[in-house]
Design a protein around this motif. Structure first.
Motif, PDB file in Angstrom:
ATOM      1  N   GLY A 275       0.827  -1.250  -0.103  1.00 49.65           N
ATOM      2  CA  GLY A 275       0.231  -0.008   0.425  1.00 49.65           C
ATOM      3  C   GLY A 275       1.151   1.225  -0.165  1.00 49.65           C
ATOM      4  N   LYS A 290      -4.134   0.089   2.370  1.00 51.23           N
ATOM      5  CA  LYS A 290      -3.618  -1.086   1.494  1.00 51.23           C
ATOM      6  C   LYS A 290      -3.997  -0.545   0.316  1.00 51.23           C
ATOM      7  CE  LYS A 290      -3.248  -4.950   4.792  1.00 51.23           C
ATOM      8  NZ  LYS A 290      -3.471  -6.148   5.248  1.00 51.23           N
ATOM      9  N   TRP A 291      -3.882  -1.513  -0.904  1.00 43.07           N
ATOM     10  CA  TRP A 291      -3.442  -1.504  -2.201  1.00 43.07           C
ATOM     11  C   TRP A 291      -5.949  -1.849  -2.508  1.00 43.07           C
ATOM     12  CZ3 TRP A 291      -0.817   1.717  -4.421  1.00 43.07           C
ATOM     13  CH2 TRP A 291       0.154   1.529  -4.567  1.00 43.07           C
TER      14      TRP A 291
END
Length: 341
Positions: A275, A290-291
């Motif tokens: 992320g 986070k992604w």
């Protein structure tokens, strides 16, 4: 239930008082230790006595500091228990979503209420629930909460809400009782799922920094002042031992704090395989996303701030030179078609 609230409140006060007393006494021991060490270095006073005092102050600082830290942590735990007891006093399906404001799960709707406030009822079909982990550092651990997304017309005074107003977000601490309420009413909990397990180490792949010139200038001035005060204290000790020792210790403390502040006077934007991480100089608004949380990136505004759109809201960060280009190159699916004027 009322007795449980009172007991938790009293315990919290006692732990906090004991904790702060331990911290203050530990700080006093640290000052005494520094004075004794300086006097030992300059061979002022009885060597054996100063050595005993230095060892005593060092031991006292460690023990009292550990005691104070433990008591303050217990105080935080008691505060959470007190809040939980106050919630359950209202009902097993009640949770604080703000100071003095509770959200209560009822049969077909969420009832928002508090002392001296009008009650608001929001049908479950109008609400979305998100599980969110607020991370302030690039690691798995963070503060878990549940965010309620409620249409603005329910929370804004009548006549002031517009049809296209974005929904409002309120949050409450995540706890098993809340998860059970959401499941019992057949509601969907979106967002990140909480998983227990050994946290993994995150891997940084790119980093960008920006010095804070104003804070570094202030820190440099304080560093110079602290150094001058320390030097003056050393000089004074040859004539007035106690006054010089105290002045030297204060100067050393100011200089050390200023040096740490100077080194930290920069903001950081880092990209990890897991992320993105933003750290500001004060550390108050650090954030790691986070992604999976991020839907899209965009550059917006005259200052070209970097905006990270998440399912439950958006974050804005300063646009560090080169950072958006890196994101476009390595994560084009989150950037293409999202640039704004």
């Amino acid at each position: 239930m009322r007795n449980e609230v009172k007991r938790s409140h009293i315990r919290r006060l006692l732990w906090n008082i004991a904790g702060w007393a331990g911290v203050l006494l530990a700080a006093a021991c640290m000052v005494g230790l520094l004075v004794a060490v300086v006097m030992l270095a300059l061979e002022k006073g009885d060597f054996t006595l100063l050595l005993i005092l230095a060892a005593s102050f060092a031991g006292g600082a460690v023990l009292l500091g550990a005691f104070g830290f433990l008591m303050l942590r217990l105080g935080e735990r008691m505060e959470r228990e007190e809040l939980d007891a106050r919630e359950r006093e209202d009902g097993e399906g009640s949770f604080f979503i703000g100071e003095g404001t509770l959200a209560t799960f009822e049969k077909d709707a969420l009832r928002i209420h508090g002392e001296g406030k009008n009650e608001i009822t929001v049908p479950y079909g109008e609400i979305r629930f998100f599980s969110v982990c607020a991370r302030r550092l690039p690691k798995e651990a963070g503060d878990w909460c549940v965010v309620f997304e409620i249409p603005a017309r329910f929370l804004v005074k009548k006549g002031k809400a517009k049809r296209d107003d974005p929904p409002l977000l309120v949050q409450t601490a995540a706890k098993p009782r809340l998860y059970d309420c959401i499941a019992a009413h057949g509601l969907t909990l979106l967002g990140e799922k909480r998983e227990d397990g050994r946290p993994k180490k995150f891997e940084r792949i790119a980093s960008y920094t920006r010095p804070d010139a104003a804070k570094r200038k202030r820190s440099a001035l304080l560093l110079a002042f602290g150094g001058a005060l320390f030097a003056a204290g050393i000089g004074l000790m040859f004539k007035w031992t106690t006054i010089g020792a105290v002045a030297g210790v204060v100067g050393l403390y100011i200089a050390a704090r200023a040096l740490i502040s100077f080194l930290k006077a920069r903001s950081v934007f880092a990209i990890y395989r897991e992320g993105i991480f933003y750290r500001e100089p004060s550390g108050a608004d650090n954030a790691f996303l986070k992604w999976e949380e991020i839907g899209a990136f965009s550059l917006s505004g005259e200052e070209k701030r970097l905006r990270a759109e998440c399912l439950y809201g958006a974050y804005e960060f300063p646009a560090f030179e080169g950072a958006y280009d890196y994101l476009k190159e390595h994560y084009p699916e989150k950037c293409e078609g999202h640039e704004r004027a």
